[in-house]
Structures are given as C-alpha cells and as structure tokens.
Scaffold this motif. Sequence first.
Motif, PDB file in Angstrom:
ATOM      1  N   THR A 129       1.031  -1.424   0.213  1.00 21.07           N
ATOM      2  CA  THR A 129      -0.267   0.081   0.018  1.00 21.07           C
ATOM      3  C   THR A 129       0.679   1.223   0.078  1.00 21.07           C
ATOM      4  O   THR A 129       1.523   1.194   0.954  1.00 21.07           O
ATOM      5  CB  THR A 129      -0.855   0.221   1.428  1.00 21.07           C
ATOM      6  N   ARG A 130       0.622   1.850  -1.195  1.00 20.34           N
ATOM      7  CA  ARG A 130       1.282   3.253  -1.130  1.00 20.34           C
ATOM      8  C   ARG A 130       0.605   4.547  -1.143  1.00 20.34           C
ATOM      9  O   ARG A 130      -0.336   4.410  -0.913  1.00 20.34           O
ATOM     10  CB  ARG A 130       1.814   3.693  -2.156  1.00 20.34           C
ATOM     11  N   TYR A 131       0.807   5.201   0.192  1.00 24.15           N
ATOM     12  CA  TYR A 131       0.632   6.490   1.109  1.00 24.15           C
ATOM     13  C   TYR A 131       1.027   8.342   0.070  1.00 24.15           C
ATOM     14  O   TYR A 131       2.347   7.653   0.297  1.00 24.15           O
ATOM     15  CB  TYR A 131      -0.142   6.748   2.397  1.00 24.15           C
TER      16      TYR A 131
ATOM     17  N   GLY B 160       1.034  11.666  -0.302  1.00 24.04           N
ATOM     18  CA  GLY B 160       0.417  13.128  -0.209  1.00 24.04           C
ATOM     19  C   GLY B 160      -0.704  13.853  -0.762  1.00 24.04           C
ATOM     20  O   GLY B 160      -1.389  14.203  -0.971  1.00 24.04           O
ATOM     21  N   LEU B 161      -0.193  13.783  -2.630  1.00 28.49           N
ATOM     22  CA  LEU B 161      -0.635  13.886  -2.814  1.00 28.49           C
ATOM     23  C   LEU B 161      -1.947  14.384  -4.403  1.00 28.49           C
ATOM     24  O   LEU B 161      -3.031  14.386  -4.677  1.00 28.49           O
ATOM     25  CB  LEU B 161       0.332  14.401  -4.639  1.00 28.49           C
ATOM     26  N   PHE B 162      -2.395  12.610  -3.675  1.00 30.06           N
ATOM     27  CA  PHE B 162      -3.184  11.585  -4.713  1.00 30.06           C
ATOM     28  C   PHE B 162      -4.260  11.587  -2.879  1.00 30.06           C
ATOM     29  O   PHE B 162      -4.373  11.261  -1.728  1.00 30.06           O
ATOM     30  CB  PHE B 162      -3.101  10.569  -4.626  1.00 30.06           C
ATOM     31  N   ASP B 163      -5.752  11.200  -2.977  1.00 27.95           N
ATOM     32  CA  ASP B 163      -6.131  11.199  -1.960  1.00 27.95           C
ATOM     33  C   ASP B 163      -7.051  10.090  -1.700  1.00 27.95           C
ATOM     34  O   ASP B 163      -6.516   9.387  -0.617  1.00 27.95           O
ATOM     35  CB  ASP B 163      -8.130  11.392  -2.752  1.00 27.95           C
ATOM     36  N   ASP B 164      -6.394   8.643  -2.536  1.00 30.57           N
ATOM     37  CA  ASP B 164      -6.451   7.506  -2.468  1.00 30.57           C
ATOM     38  C   ASP B 164      -5.025   6.647  -2.796  1.00 30.57           C
ATOM     39  O   ASP B 164      -4.375   7.578  -3.639  1.00 30.57           O
ATOM     40  CB  ASP B 164      -7.881   6.619  -3.754  1.00 30.57           C
ATOM     41  N   ASP B 165      -5.010   5.743  -2.070  1.00 29.02           N
ATOM     42  CA  ASP B 165      -3.922   4.901  -1.592  1.00 29.02           C
ATOM     43  C   ASP B 165      -4.379   4.242  -2.704  1.00 29.02           C
ATOM     44  O   ASP B 165      -4.885   3.656  -3.301  1.00 29.02           O
ATOM     45  CB  ASP B 165      -3.805   4.719  -0.329  1.00 29.02           C
ATOM     46  N   TRP B 166      -2.448   3.620  -2.790  1.00 30.72           N
ATOM     47  CA  TRP B 166      -2.370   3.201  -4.578  1.00 30.72           C
ATOM     48  C   TRP B 166      -2.020   1.484  -3.649  1.00 30.72           C
ATOM     49  O   TRP B 166      -1.680   2.097  -2.746  1.00 30.72           O
ATOM     50  CB  TRP B 166      -1.724   3.494  -5.168  1.00 30.72           C
TER      51      TRP B 166
ATOM     52  N   ARG C 123       5.290   6.951   1.828  1.00 33.38           N
ATOM     53  CA  ARG C 123       5.561   5.409   2.439  1.00 33.38           C
ATOM     54  C   ARG C 123       4.721   4.563   1.672  1.00 33.38           C
ATOM     55  O   ARG C 123       3.457   4.468   1.118  1.00 33.38           O
ATOM     56  CB  ARG C 123       5.078   5.964   3.936  1.00 33.38           C
ATOM     57  N   SER C 124       5.611   3.506   1.516  1.00 30.75           N
ATOM     58  CA  SER C 124       4.789   2.468   1.153  1.00 30.75           C
ATOM     59  C   SER C 124       4.656   1.371   2.444  1.00 30.75           C
ATOM     60  O   SER C 124       6.115   1.288   3.586  1.00 30.75           O
ATOM     61  CB  SER C 124       5.657   1.911  -0.026  1.00 30.75           C
TER      62      SER C 124
END
Length: 208
Positions: free
Chosen positions: A43-45, A47-53, A180-181
């Motif tokens: 899981t990648r968090y 900051g520039l994106f609302d949804d986690d990858w 972070r991942s």
Amino acid sequence: MIRKMLAIFLLSLPAMGLAQESIESVMARMKPDIAVQIAYQETRYMGLFDDDWQGSGYLYAQMPDVMLKQQLQPEIEIMAAQGSQLTYSKPATQTFHQLQIDESNPMMASLAAFKGIMTGNLVYLRQLYDLKFIHSESSWTLEMTAKDHEENEAPIIIVMQGLNQKAANKMAVILPDGDRSTYKLSQPQQGAAVKAKLATLLQSLNGH
C-alpha cells in the motif's frame, strides 16, 4: 524446593528467548539457501493523491546479489537488481529500462535495501544505513535510517518487523517527502522450484 526451582526456570524462559534473538539471527533467516520467494501486498500513501495505491505480487532473491520484484496487480511490472544493475519492464506500456543502481536516488535506495535484506547482507546494509534493532518477548523490529541524504531533506527510513524466530512479516519504506509504502509479507518459500521460477523471470527480463 523443586517447585521453587521450576518457577524460577519458567520465569527465565522469556529472557532466554530474547537473548537468542538478534539482528544477526534475523538476517540469517532472510538469507536464502538456494532461492527465496515471498508474497507481498503493498500500500502506497502519497500526499498528492486522495486514494491510496495498492498492489501485490512476489519478491524473489538468490545469492549472492539478485533480487526481483514481480508485481502482478494492478498491472504487471518486473524490477530486478543484479549486482549494481537495475532492470525494469512494464509490458502493458512496452516500457523497458536498464541502468546502474544509484543509492542516492530514493526509489533506487529502497530497492537496494530490499536486495540487502532479502540476501541477508548485513555488511552491505550497515554501509548504507544506521541500524537500530529492538526486540520484545514476542516480536522484533529493525529500523534502518539512510546515512547518505541531502542536508535539507529527511533521510529514507525503512522499518522491518516480525515475530520472534520468524522472518519479517511487515515492512515500511518512508521517503524524504513523507510518502510511504507498507508491505505485508508472507513467510519465505525456498527450494529448487523457486530457483527455476526466478531463472525464468530473469531470462524473460534480460531477453527483452
């Protein structure tokens, strides 16, 4: 008297278990005899994106210095570190890159750390990171802080965790910009079948 001696013995068991766990024993468990395969969920968090990858796949390693990450979801990607060379392939976009690993690059540095971890190369990790090992009655944590980083930037931090007498089951990679991942890791699988699978992936990647 016997009952008292038994009580003292039982009370000493946790301390004995703690004494046996160390950074050396943890790295020894990560080191493959032939080749190793670990399933992962990432899981990648950012900051520039609302949804986690989120992604998943397998990590492979083979002595002395081969590490391969095979992402299966959401799209197939393969990244391999062999010695000082990095190879990347994404079939969906026909993307292929081959270049030298640069530990000063945050993304490459985390891959280099993975290679060191999965091949149990403690000497290599100590060259790049300040290591802090913490353990309790049931678990252990290894915190790795990058030695080389820009003066005005935070260092890369990698945190690896697992249960005592087991290989890592969690890992986090924290980049200088705060992204972070996190990884959930299966216990390592080893053997000739894993070595054959890794050889097939490397042959396909290098024969691009």
